[in-house]
Design a protein around this motif. Sequence first.
Motif, mmCIF file in Angstrom:
data_model
loop_
_atom_site.group_PDB
_atom_site.id
_atom_site.type_symbol
_atom_site.label_atom_id
_atom_site.label_comp_id
_atom_site.label_asym_id
_atom_site.label_seq_id
_atom_site.Cartn_x
_atom_site.Cartn_y
_atom_site.Cartn_z
ATOM 1 N N PRO A 70 0.810 -1.228 0.000
ATOM 2 C CA PRO A 70 0.000 0.000 0.000
ATOM 3 C C PRO A 70 0.840 1.274 0.000
ATOM 4 N N ARG A 71 2.010 1.243 0.585
ATOM 5 C CA ARG A 71 2.884 2.404 0.625
ATOM 6 C C ARG A 71 4.306 1.963 0.342
ATOM 7 N N ASP A 111 6.940 2.151 1.930
ATOM 8 C CA ASP A 111 7.715 1.606 3.037
ATOM 9 C C ASP A 111 6.997 0.471 3.762
ATOM 10 N N LEU A 112 5.939 -0.049 3.162
ATOM 11 C CA LEU A 112 5.118 -1.009 3.897
ATOM 12 C C LEU A 112 4.807 -2.208 2.997
ATOM 13 N N VAL A 140 2.489 -5.626 3.163
ATOM 14 C CA VAL A 140 1.437 -6.247 3.963
ATOM 15 C C VAL A 140 1.254 -7.683 3.505
ATOM 16 N N ALA A 197 8.124 -4.277 15.774
ATOM 17 C CA ALA A 197 7.849 -2.908 16.196
ATOM 18 C C ALA A 197 6.549 -2.874 16.976
ATOM 19 N N HIS A 201 3.992 -6.057 13.200
ATOM 20 C CA HIS A 201 4.858 -5.216 12.373
ATOM 21 C C HIS A 201 6.298 -5.576 12.694
ATOM 22 N N GLU A 241 10.426 -5.172 11.881
ATOM 23 C CA GLU A 241 11.392 -4.266 11.264
ATOM 24 C C GLU A 241 12.789 -4.793 11.495
ATOM 25 N N SER A 242 13.737 -4.106 10.909
ATOM 26 C CA SER A 242 15.118 -4.576 10.997
ATOM 27 C C SER A 242 16.035 -3.381 11.187
ATOM 28 N N ARG A 291 16.138 -1.508 6.639
ATOM 29 C CA ARG A 291 15.509 -0.718 7.687
ATOM 30 C C ARG A 291 14.451 0.260 7.176
ATOM 31 N N ASN A 292 14.441 0.499 5.872
ATOM 32 C CA ASN A 292 13.438 1.430 5.361
ATOM 33 C C ASN A 292 12.060 0.789 5.245
ATOM 34 N N THR A 293 11.998 -0.517 5.358
ATOM 35 C CA THR A 293 10.734 -1.214 5.129
ATOM 36 C C THR A 293 10.192 -1.788 6.434
ATOM 37 N N ILE A 294 8.869 -1.755 6.543
ATOM 38 C CA ILE A 294 8.203 -2.443 7.636
ATOM 39 C C ILE A 294 7.394 -3.569 7.027
ATOM 40 N N GLU A 296 4.399 -6.061 7.445
ATOM 41 C CA GLU A 296 3.197 -6.221 8.242
ATOM 42 C C GLU A 296 2.638 -7.609 7.983
ATOM 43 N N LYS A 299 -0.340 -10.162 8.907
ATOM 44 C CA LYS A 299 -1.617 -10.133 9.609
ATOM 45 C C LYS A 299 -2.423 -11.391 9.376
ATOM 46 N N TYR A 332 21.465 2.693 14.250
ATOM 47 C CA TYR A 332 20.092 2.784 13.762
ATOM 48 C C TYR A 332 19.409 3.962 14.422
ATOM 49 N N VAL A 348 15.849 6.785 8.785
ATOM 50 C CA VAL A 348 14.982 5.845 8.079
ATOM 51 C C VAL A 348 13.778 6.550 7.487
ATOM 52 N N ARG A 352 7.358 6.144 11.725
ATOM 53 C CA ARG A 352 8.333 5.980 12.805
ATOM 54 C C ARG A 352 9.053 7.300 12.994
ATOM 55 N N GLU A 405 12.618 5.093 19.275
ATOM 56 C CA GLU A 405 11.731 5.176 18.117
ATOM 57 C C GLU A 405 10.282 4.959 18.540
ATOM 58 N N PHE A 459 6.415 4.281 17.197
ATOM 59 C CA PHE A 459 5.800 3.681 16.021
ATOM 60 C C PHE A 459 4.297 3.935 16.052
ATOM 61 N N ARG A 498 8.947 -0.564 24.540
ATOM 62 C CA ARG A 498 9.851 -1.543 23.955
ATOM 63 C C ARG A 498 11.088 -1.755 24.815
#
Lengths: 181, 157, 404
Positions: free
Chosen positions: B21-22, B24-25, B27, B51, B69, B71-72, B78-81, B83, B85, C242, C247, C340, C347, C349, C371
């Motif tokens: 959907p975005r 950085d995301l 799903v 997260a 969610h 993350e890394s 790290r720019n991506t989450i 998800e 579900k 980080y 980010v 974020r 951080e 969220f 967290r």
Amino acid sequence: MVCPLMGIVLVGNLEESARKASRWFLEKPPIRNLRDWAISFSLWPVHFTTSCCGAEFAAASCPRFDAERFGFLPFLSPRQTNLLLIEGTLTRKMAEAAKIVYQQMPEPKFVILMGVCALDGGIFHNSYNIVRPHELFPVDVFIPGCPPRPEAVARSIIMLQRKVRNSKYIWGDGHEPKGED
Amino acid sequence: MNLREKIEEKLKDIATSIEYPRPDLIVIAVNRDRIMEAAQRIVELGFDHLASVEGVDLPKENAIEVIYHAESYEEELRNTIVELKTRVARDDPKLQSLINVWPNALYLERETWDMLGVVFEGHPELKRLLLPPWWDDIPPLRKDYKVKVEGIIVGTK
Amino acid sequence: MEQSSLTFRYKELERAWDGEKVYEVFIGPQHPASGHMRFIVRLDGDIIVNVEPDIGYVHRTMEKLAETKEYIKSIPLFERATIIDSNNITLGYVRALEKLLGIEVPPRARYLRTLLSEINRIASHLYGLGLAGIFINHSTMFMWGFGDREIWLQLAEELTGARLTHTYSIPGGVRSDLPQDFKDRALKAIRYMERRLKDYMKIFFNNPVTVARYKDIGILKKEDAKRLGIVGPNLRASGVRYDARLVEDYGAYREIDFEVPVREEGDALSRLLLRIDEIKISMDIIRQVLEKIPDGPILAEKYLRLIPPKLRKTMEETGRVKFPGLFASLRPPPGEATARVEMGHGEVFYHIISDGSPKPYRVRIVTPSFRNLLLLRYLPVGHRFMDFPAIYGSVDYFPPEADR
């Protein structure tokens, strides 16, 4: 036991009589005035932070606003303090702790409610996890604001001091403030 | 190979859908019983901590959506989450706990149990976290738990 | 997949405190520390076997209340979670909302947001350092930290009108422009703070007592920090580079030249020293922002157009935004967005689910303290009871933020 010099008659248990005599002695005007003056400059709040107004409370007792000049020194144990400041929202879980802390404090004790959340919920008025502290404690001073500025905390101390010096409180088991500021 | 391709390759056989959907995301929706497997594969891709764990109550569909969610901290990821579900039934919300896959699910899952009543099987300490221990009402974040609603809506077109 | 070492350790602990010689110490919720939480510490002699944090004393049910309010009204609500760092915590919400609404923020507003974020960060770190001082009964550090924090609060007050609850960032921009002479005063504050940081080093960080209490205490290994999802200075003190500022594209961080400080030791002292490093970096960012800040509007064009011309004129003169009526019922299209943002503590969220109505369907907020709560459980194990306040102080845990 009869104690004619004091003008009152004390009969019965010695310890009980001594307590009554000391109470009577402390309530007599010159001593009472001295006592109230001393109490008003030694309002020690218990270190009991209930919510986010604690940040402003901390600022009030720190260098810039320096509430210690009013004899206001946050102290750690409830046994050595006489002022309970509810700083912001009181949640249901915290209210149980607050009651215990209040019961542990020696007489005379005072309660200041800080922040609009403590007054009547404020921004969290429809939350399911808060209580209204004025239903739990006899309150001496209310401080409105979200959060109140440290100056407001200082002013509430001065108001409470005035109240104490005017003997508008009762020392004893039924601690009920007379009137409200 | 970019991240999207990697994820599609790794998860296409168990995911019911993969959407973007975005920017950085990512799903990923899976079935309830494949959640453990999907989570492990996501960890293998490098998304090694969570997260958030959240639950969304959907009374119309008689379901609670549990969303993880991940993350890394690695520079390329790290720019991506991600998800992840899945849906559980609203009257019997049970899900496998992912505490062995993502250790920091410990408190996040416990909070989800507290707030939405989702039972995480295998979680070592499902007890009240944020609510008072004597709480006996329905979980508060369900939609049928009503609080007083205030509000003025200014009409606009 | 094999069980991770951390989970294994957890099970080991459970076995350990089955024994009879373990006894429990209840700390709080009324305790000399920053209050509002309770620990159940299990001790074997003087050695900590297990710590069970009992939180929820400040749970004000923000996620539920956000569902009952219009989008814009949740900004002051979330601000109360971390009142000492309020612009940073609301910025995450505003960013997620902007993603949903599809608004671009004008450059001047982005710079102003960055400015206040960094002022907040410094104030938040000074708060944390002050508390870390009082945890080991170092009153001077407490008084200095809180006293110097007032300078930054004063700056924030000049910029926004409030000491703590700024409600400065709104969808599409910020609420007020830079006041006159702000630059001079900010630079003066930076000069003062730089001098004070040297004093801090002298009286606190190089003090043998402090070093003895904080050094090599509560070491967090790099791998553990990654797996446990620790955030903020606690993570960076363990050698992980980080930062949500690197980010997420928010504020003006893409246009500003800054470095994220990292330390390798991972002990309590390095966590504190990292905060000093961050204060230095933040002051450098503030300097750059004040130099580079472009001219222009402080609210997105989309909303500026909605303001009546007369009001728009006064807005340009005073530099203050009057809320357009539309803000009361923003209706983002159905969908979801995450954001974020790096706060002083770490951080934060946000995840917003919109169903097209003026109220969010669900707002999820995971705060850094929540967290980092795991740290209070993992770090003290094996240390002496005396070290427990030192570890708690070094983590910079803020209970209202964790409980929301």
